[in-house]
Motif scaffolding. Structure first.
Motif, mmCIF file in Angstrom:
data_model
loop_
_atom_site.group_PDB
_atom_site.id
_atom_site.type_symbol
_atom_site.label_atom_id
_atom_site.label_comp_id
_atom_site.label_asym_id
_atom_site.label_seq_id
_atom_site.Cartn_x
_atom_site.Cartn_y
_atom_site.Cartn_z
ATOM 1 N N CYS A 207 -24.484 46.563 32.337
ATOM 2 C CA CYS A 207 -24.784 46.419 33.761
ATOM 3 C C CYS A 207 -23.520 46.575 34.594
ATOM 4 N N THR A 208 -23.704 46.924 35.840
ATOM 5 C CA THR A 208 -22.594 47.081 36.783
ATOM 6 C C THR A 208 -22.562 45.886 37.726
ATOM 7 N N VAL A 209 -21.583 45.888 38.638
ATOM 8 C CA VAL A 209 -21.479 44.797 39.608
ATOM 9 C C VAL A 209 -22.720 44.727 40.483
ATOM 10 N N VAL A 210 -23.410 45.850 40.664
ATOM 11 C CA VAL A 210 -24.618 45.875 41.471
ATOM 12 C C VAL A 210 -25.829 45.408 40.680
ATOM 13 N N THR A 211 -25.932 45.823 39.430
ATOM 14 C CA THR A 211 -27.153 45.561 38.657
ATOM 15 C C THR A 211 -27.099 44.309 37.786
ATOM 16 N N CYS A 212 -25.911 43.748 37.558
ATOM 17 C CA CYS A 212 -25.828 42.528 36.737
ATOM 18 C C CYS A 212 -26.568 41.397 37.422
ATOM 19 N N ARG A 213 -27.341 40.642 36.657
ATOM 20 C CA ARG A 213 -28.128 39.557 37.251
ATOM 21 C C ARG A 213 -27.271 38.370 37.655
ATOM 22 N N ALA A 214 -26.021 38.332 37.186
ATOM 23 C CA ALA A 214 -25.149 37.201 37.521
ATOM 24 C C ALA A 214 -23.735 37.676 37.810
ATOM 25 N N TRP A 215 -23.101 36.980 38.738
ATOM 26 C CA TRP A 215 -21.680 37.163 39.038
ATOM 27 C C TRP A 215 -20.951 35.862 38.680
ATOM 28 N N PRO A 216 -19.637 35.916 38.546
ATOM 29 C CA PRO A 216 -18.893 34.662 38.387
ATOM 30 C C PRO A 216 -19.237 33.720 39.531
ATOM 31 N N PRO A 217 -19.536 32.473 39.252
ATOM 32 C CA PRO A 217 -19.967 31.557 40.313
ATOM 33 C C PRO A 217 -18.933 31.366 41.411
ATOM 34 N N TYR A 218 -17.655 31.498 41.065
ATOM 35 C CA TYR A 218 -16.630 31.329 42.093
ATOM 36 C C TYR A 218 -16.593 32.519 43.048
ATOM 37 N N VAL A 219 -16.987 33.698 42.590
ATOM 38 C CA VAL A 219 -17.084 34.856 43.484
ATOM 39 C C VAL A 219 -18.233 34.649 44.469
ATOM 40 N N ALA A 220 -19.375 34.202 43.947
ATOM 41 C CA ALA A 220 -20.524 33.920 44.808
ATOM 42 C C ALA A 220 -20.202 32.797 45.789
ATOM 43 N N GLY A 221 -19.431 31.808 45.342
ATOM 44 C CA GLY A 221 -19.056 30.695 46.212
ATOM 45 C C GLY A 221 -18.153 31.146 47.351
ATOM 46 N N ILE A 222 -17.199 32.005 47.041
ATOM 47 C CA ILE A 222 -16.319 32.538 48.088
ATOM 48 C C ILE A 222 -17.141 33.294 49.119
ATOM 49 N N LEU A 223 -18.132 34.043 48.659
ATOM 50 C CA LEU A 223 -18.986 34.803 49.569
ATOM 51 C C LEU A 223 -19.721 33.874 50.534
ATOM 52 N N VAL A 224 -20.205 32.748 50.037
ATOM 53 C CA VAL A 224 -20.882 31.769 50.898
ATOM 54 C C VAL A 224 -19.897 31.152 51.887
ATOM 55 N N GLY A 225 -18.715 30.800 51.420
ATOM 56 C CA GLY A 225 -17.717 30.180 52.298
ATOM 57 C C GLY A 225 -17.283 31.086 53.434
ATOM 58 N N VAL A 226 -17.196 32.382 53.173
ATOM 59 C CA VAL A 226 -16.782 33.340 54.199
ATOM 60 C C VAL A 226 -17.805 33.426 55.329
ATOM 61 N N LEU A 227 -19.043 33.017 55.067
ATOM 62 C CA LEU A 227 -20.080 33.050 56.111
ATOM 63 C C LEU A 227 -19.725 32.172 57.309
ATOM 64 N N GLN A 228 -18.777 31.257 57.141
ATOM 65 C CA GLN A 228 -18.364 30.428 58.278
ATOM 66 C C GLN A 228 -17.762 31.285 59.396
ATOM 67 N N ILE A 229 -17.166 32.404 59.062
ATOM 68 C CA ILE A 229 -16.520 33.240 60.083
ATOM 69 C C ILE A 229 -17.548 33.815 61.050
ATOM 70 N N PRO A 230 -18.570 34.548 60.598
ATOM 71 C CA PRO A 230 -19.571 35.030 61.562
ATOM 72 C C PRO A 230 -20.390 33.907 62.184
ATOM 73 N N SER A 231 -20.568 32.810 61.440
ATOM 74 C CA SER A 231 -21.342 31.695 61.984
ATOM 75 C C SER A 231 -20.641 31.072 63.188
ATOM 76 N N PHE A 232 -19.342 30.860 63.076
ATOM 77 C CA PHE A 232 -18.566 30.334 64.207
ATOM 78 C C PHE A 232 -18.501 31.349 65.331
ATOM 79 N N ALA A 233 -18.180 32.594 64.978
ATOM 80 C CA ALA A 233 -17.898 33.608 65.983
ATOM 81 C C ALA A 233 -19.123 34.012 66.797
#
Length: 380
Positions: free
Chosen positions: A237-263
């Protein structure tokens, strides 16, 4: 230096009201009424830009929860048994990233930062009791307010029962909240934010984020994420098709949502308020005098942006499953899209009621109180 020691001593001696006034003067270029008006404008879902940004945020949120596999009931339950650490890695990564992003937004969008800090936090009793109820509900039902929407998108069995239980609990809590409010009044926390005590927001943020990321690294060394997956990754599988990513990568993605949420929204991310918003709509058919009695419901009646946000999380989770190539006909009773086992009917009902009661009692869930609360350096 002398100035810093004097500022710290002066702030330490202030009352809660005096500190709030000082924060307003320090962080808000305009008065509270003006900020509140701006907040309403930014969160108005009839504004195409606000609507588009909210949909994108929710889609990314649901996608990240799915790719991090933290929507799986077994992953959540096992975390509370300390036998699987995927959820902890994602949560700590999201909180660390959130802390850094909110510090950044303090400099880039000081007015929105002031608006977010103006929102009342929970008190000591609310934190303890609410946190205990929320934790018990997550351990029993294998979900939290945000995860339920990702479960729906992934077709987890009995997820709609969980949703119905959460909505019912939100309505019940809203109806009895006036009595809870009177019983819980006055049990306040002396300081709302860590930087009320030590007024160096950026230094604290960097230190906290470093500590949290260090804990994530330690957990990953001890418990590699691929070894804890309930279902192994697909071969080739590739980064697009793999059913799972490292949890810390997914966590960083969630944390970055604060930027558009504030802005663009003038708020930090959260999920549990959306349920209260949905069940409060009946108040629109009653006079304002009735609204005054049900203050919690009335205060959330126009929180439509969170409803759009969590509904978009369903889309994001479904997209993540679709990209793995494992999506097939949805049957929420017997078979999920990705072969994920759901909780029993009893677990979903009890867990759903507990997590929404805990979230409302504590004035926040794992997103609003955990990821965003830690990001804002909230003590409560």
């Amino acid at each position: 230096n002398t100035t810093t020691r004097f500022a710290f001593k002066s702030l330490h001696k202030m009352t809660s009201k005096e500190r709030a006034t000082a924060n307003d003067q320090a962080y808000s270029p305009l008065d509270k009424d003006s900020n509140a008006q701006l907040c309403r404008q930014m969160q108005d879902m009839s504004n195409p830009l606000s609507f588009f940004v909210t949909v994108c945020m929710g889609t990314v949120f649901g996608f990240a929860l799915n790719r991090g596999r933290v929507f799986e009931p077994a992953v959540i339950m096992d975390q509370f048994l300390f036998t699987r650490w995927i959820m902890m890695k994602m949560f700590l990564s999201a909180a660390a990233t959130s802390t850094l992003c909110i510090s950044l937004m303090k400099e880039l969008t000081p007015r929105q930062y002031a608006m977010v800090r103006d929102k009342p936090m929970s008190n000591l009793l609310g934190c303890v009791v609410g946190g205990a109820l929320l934790g018990a509900g997550m351990a029993i039902g294998g979900m939290c307010p945000g995860m339920v929407l990702a479960q729906i998108g992934a077709g987890v069995p009995n997820c709609f029962i969980s949703l119905a239980a959460i909505l019912s609990g939100a309505l019940i809590y809203g109806l009895i909240e006036p009595y809870i409010r009177s019983w819980n009044a006055g049990k306040t926390i002396a300081y709302e934010y860590v930087d009320d005590i030590f007024p160096h927001r950026h230094i604290i943020s960097i230190g906290l984020a470093t500590l949290l990321f260090a804990l994530v690294l330690l957990l990953e060394l001890l418990f590699p994420w691929q070894s804890e997956l309930t279902t192994p990754l697909q071969a080739g599988c590739t980064v697009v098709t793999c059913r799972a990513w490292p949890p810390y990568v997914a966590g960083i993605l969630v944390g970055v949502l604060q930027i558009p949420s504030f802005a663009f929204i003038g708020s930090s991310i959260g999920s549990s308020t959306s349920y209260v918003c949905v069940v409060s709509q009946w108040l629109r058919f009653f006079p304002v005098e009735v609204h005054g009695h049900f203050k919690l419901l009335a205060s959330k009646i126009k929180a439509a942006w969170q409803v759009v946000y969590v509904l978009s999380a369903v889309l994001g989770s479904a997209m993540a499953v679709h990209l793995t190539g494992t999506m097939h006909a949805l049957d929420v009773t017997h078979q999920s899209f990705d072969g994920i086992k759901g909780g029993t009917v009893a677990q979903c009902i009890v867990g759903g009621l507990l997590i929404i009661f805990g979230s409302r009692f504590a004035k926040g869930c794992t997103s609003g109180h955990g990821i965003s609360g830690m990001g804002k350096l909230s003590i409560g």
